[in-house]
Motif scaffolding. Structure first.
Motif, mmCIF file in Angstrom:
data_model
loop_
_atom_site.group_PDB
_atom_site.id
_atom_site.type_symbol
_atom_site.label_atom_id
_atom_site.label_comp_id
_atom_site.label_asym_id
_atom_site.label_seq_id
_atom_site.Cartn_x
_atom_site.Cartn_y
_atom_site.Cartn_z
ATOM 1 N N GLU A 118 0.859 -1.184 0.000
ATOM 2 C CA GLU A 118 0.000 0.000 0.000
ATOM 3 C C GLU A 118 0.897 1.237 0.000
ATOM 4 O OE1 GLU A 118 -3.209 2.323 2.909
ATOM 5 O OE2 GLU A 118 -2.465 0.325 3.454
ATOM 6 N N VAL A 119 0.919 1.943 -1.104
ATOM 7 C CA VAL A 119 1.843 3.069 -1.285
ATOM 8 C C VAL A 119 1.057 4.365 -1.426
ATOM 9 C CG1 VAL A 119 3.628 4.073 -2.765
ATOM 10 C CG2 VAL A 119 3.575 1.592 -2.379
ATOM 11 N N VAL A 120 1.527 5.406 -0.746
ATOM 12 C CA VAL A 120 0.975 6.744 -0.942
ATOM 13 C C VAL A 120 2.114 7.666 -1.332
ATOM 14 C CG1 VAL A 120 1.135 7.306 1.528
ATOM 15 C CG2 VAL A 120 -0.366 8.649 0.027
ATOM 16 N N LEU A 121 1.925 8.408 -2.411
ATOM 17 C CA LEU A 121 2.911 9.361 -2.899
ATOM 18 C C LEU A 121 2.542 10.753 -2.398
ATOM 19 C CD1 LEU A 121 3.106 8.166 -6.625
ATOM 20 C CD2 LEU A 121 4.590 7.475 -4.721
ATOM 21 N N ILE A 122 3.504 11.436 -1.796
ATOM 22 C CA ILE A 122 3.283 12.793 -1.290
ATOM 23 C C ILE A 122 4.158 13.727 -2.117
ATOM 24 C CG2 ILE A 122 3.389 14.311 0.723
ATOM 25 C CD1 ILE A 122 3.268 11.709 2.442
ATOM 26 N N GLY A 123 3.504 14.597 -2.887
ATOM 27 C CA GLY A 123 4.275 15.417 -3.813
ATOM 28 C C GLY A 123 3.580 16.702 -4.191
ATOM 29 N N ARG A 124 4.007 17.253 -5.297
ATOM 30 C CA ARG A 124 3.512 18.544 -5.761
ATOM 31 C C ARG A 124 2.144 18.396 -6.430
ATOM 32 N NH1 ARG A 124 7.147 22.186 -4.832
ATOM 33 N NH2 ARG A 124 9.354 21.650 -4.663
ATOM 34 N N PRO A 125 1.323 19.438 -6.378
ATOM 35 C CA PRO A 125 -0.050 19.348 -6.890
ATOM 36 C C PRO A 125 -0.156 18.856 -8.326
ATOM 37 C CG PRO A 125 0.208 21.366 -5.627
ATOM 38 C CD PRO A 125 1.571 20.761 -5.736
ATOM 39 N N LEU A 126 0.728 19.307 -9.208
ATOM 40 C CA LEU A 126 0.638 18.928 -10.616
ATOM 41 C C LEU A 126 0.727 17.423 -10.790
ATOM 42 C CD1 LEU A 126 0.432 20.233 -13.473
ATOM 43 C CD2 LEU A 126 2.946 20.087 -13.580
ATOM 44 N N SER B 186 0.287 14.582 6.080
ATOM 45 C CA SER B 186 -0.587 13.742 6.915
ATOM 46 C C SER B 186 -0.925 12.420 6.243
ATOM 47 C CB SER B 186 -1.877 14.491 7.246
ATOM 48 O OG SER B 186 -2.561 14.875 6.062
ATOM 49 N N ALA B 187 -0.722 12.314 4.928
ATOM 50 C CA ALA B 187 -0.995 11.060 4.223
ATOM 51 C C ALA B 187 -0.043 9.952 4.650
ATOM 52 C CB ALA B 187 -0.897 11.277 2.715
ATOM 53 N N ALA B 188 1.050 10.311 5.317
ATOM 54 C CA ALA B 188 2.003 9.306 5.796
ATOM 55 C C ALA B 188 1.526 8.607 7.061
ATOM 56 C CB ALA B 188 3.356 9.958 6.052
ATOM 57 N N GLN B 189 0.375 9.033 7.609
ATOM 58 C CA GLN B 189 -0.152 8.443 8.838
ATOM 59 C C GLN B 189 -0.250 6.926 8.700
ATOM 60 O OE1 GLN B 189 -1.378 10.867 11.297
ATOM 61 N NE2 GLN B 189 -1.213 9.170 12.724
ATOM 62 N N GLY B 190 0.347 6.213 9.653
ATOM 63 C CA GLY B 190 0.247 4.760 9.667
ATOM 64 C C GLY B 190 1.267 4.034 8.817
ATOM 65 N N ALA C 180 10.566 19.380 5.375
ATOM 66 C CA ALA C 180 9.742 18.200 5.130
ATOM 67 C C ALA C 180 9.695 17.294 6.351
ATOM 68 C CB ALA C 180 10.266 17.439 3.916
ATOM 69 N N ALA C 181 10.811 17.161 7.051
ATOM 70 C CA ALA C 181 10.836 16.327 8.258
ATOM 71 C C ALA C 181 9.902 16.891 9.320
ATOM 72 C CB ALA C 181 12.253 16.232 8.791
ATOM 73 N N ALA C 182 9.899 18.207 9.490
ATOM 74 C CA ALA C 182 9.009 18.839 10.468
ATOM 75 C C ALA C 182 7.548 18.622 10.106
ATOM 76 C CB ALA C 182 9.328 20.327 10.572
ATOM 77 N N GLN C 183 7.245 18.639 8.814
ATOM 78 C CA GLN C 183 5.863 18.396 8.373
ATOM 79 C C GLN C 183 5.430 16.968 8.680
ATOM 80 O OE1 GLN C 183 6.159 19.393 4.230
ATOM 81 N NE2 GLN C 183 5.901 21.591 4.565
ATOM 82 N N LEU C 184 6.354 16.033 8.608
ATOM 83 C CA LEU C 184 6.036 14.619 8.847
ATOM 84 C C LEU C 184 5.899 14.285 10.330
ATOM 85 C CD1 LEU C 184 8.340 12.543 6.445
ATOM 86 C CD2 LEU C 184 5.841 12.505 6.504
ATOM 87 N N ARG C 185 6.584 15.021 11.169
ATOM 88 C CA ARG C 185 6.810 14.620 12.555
ATOM 89 C C ARG C 185 5.539 14.165 13.279
ATOM 90 N NH1 ARG C 185 10.534 18.661 14.972
ATOM 91 N NH2 ARG C 185 8.785 20.045 14.454
#
Length: 304
Positions: free
Chosen positions: A25-33, A63-67, A83-88
């Motif tokens: 189960e993969v979620v990609l976190i990236g730029r809007p485009l 927040s998509a990295a939850q779990g 980016a690390a602070a956003q993930l924390r």
């Protein structure tokens, strides 16, 4: 396993796609485009013998990295702390973060922001690029070298099963420096000239200049107590033969008016050399020229 890719550019999309193909189960976190294209049409993975769209989750929010049990941390070196602070706030307690970035100090910088989480420096050997929004194209190689970690063996087995040759090394620092040296040799020159590696290596005086860059980098690495893996001079020569049509990521950033990673490539060698009392005039010149190009393009204050 749930896998989050923080920084879904070419590297993140490619490895995320391979893990998704393997059933994770993969979620990609990236730029809007890119996110919009992936949500609409899926992620197109193009490689030798395979050209297909894969359905997987994508988001612009950390927040998509939850779990997620595994985080492939693939943002530009310029964005590591942000980016690390956003993930924390969203990381699972036992999550392992693989720092799959250019440069040699990103894992240390990640640990400083995320002291309660496990981070493994990871050397990435791959030629891949974004051919368009939501479209990743693979050109060659896809190996990883990871530093040892608590869950490293299990993650290495998972990656190998997904078609990603992965080894664990006690000298990842030396491997990171070996890759840094290749990047220092080619990235700035490619950015300044907007020429691919094969053309660069044939330029008058360029082979000697590449040797000078390598020698400066090796002197700094040795003074810093780093045992650089392999033969960097041979590796630099080989790149021009195996990737003759490749433009560096720095060249692509400069061409797009984006801030590049040059501060974490030649700039890093320059700073370490200053700290250790070693002059690095060729790296200094290459760094200064790319910074001028960034300023000319108005990219100095933009995120990479």
């Amino acid at each position: 396993m749930k896998v989050a890719v923080m920084g879904a550019g070419a590297v993140g999309c490619f490895y995320g796609a391979l893990l998704a193909r393997a059933g994770h189960e993969v979620v990609l976190i990236g730029r809007p485009l890119h996110v919009q294209a992936i949500e609409r049409d899926g992620l197109r993975l193009e490689m030798q013998g395979f050209d297909q769209r894969l359905r997987l989750a994508a988001s612009t929010e950390a927040s998509a990295a939850q779990g997620a049990n595994l985080v492939l941390f693939c943002v530009k070196s310029t964005d590591t702390e942000t980016a690390a602070a956003q993930l924390r706030a969203h990381l699972a307690p036992g999550a392992l973060l693989l720092s799959m970035q250019n440069g040699v100090d990103n894992a240390e910088r990640l640990r400083a922001v995320l002291p309660d989480h496990e981070v493994a420096a990871t050397v990435v050997y791959v030629a891949t690029g974004m051919a368009g929004p939501g479209h990743v194209r693979h050109h060659g190689r896809n190996e990883l070298v990871m530093e040892p970690s608590h869950n490293g063996e299990a993650v290495a087995r998972l990656l190998n099963a997904a078609g990603v040759p992965t080894t664990i090394s006690g000298n990842v620092r030396g491997a990171l420096w070996a890759k840094l040296i290749v990047n220092c040799a080619y990235n700035a020159l490619s950015a300044i000239t907007q020429l691919p590696y094969g053309r660069l290596a044939q330029g008058e005086g360029v082979p000697d200049m590449l040797d000078d860059v390598v020698d400066e980098c090796l002197a700094v690495a040795r003074a810093d107590g780093v045992e650089v893996t392999g033969d960097p001079h041979a590796a630099v020569r080989l790149i021009a033969q195996t990737m003759p049509t490749q433009l560096s990521s720095t060249a692509q950033d400069v061409a797009r008016g984006k801030r590049s990673e040059i501060d974490h490539l030649n700039g890093y060698v320059l700073r370490r050399g200053q700290t250790l009392g070693l002059a690095t005039p060729v790296n200094r010149a290459l760094h200064a020229l790319v910074k001028l190009l960034e300023d000319k393009a108005g990219a100095g204050g933009q995120a990479a």
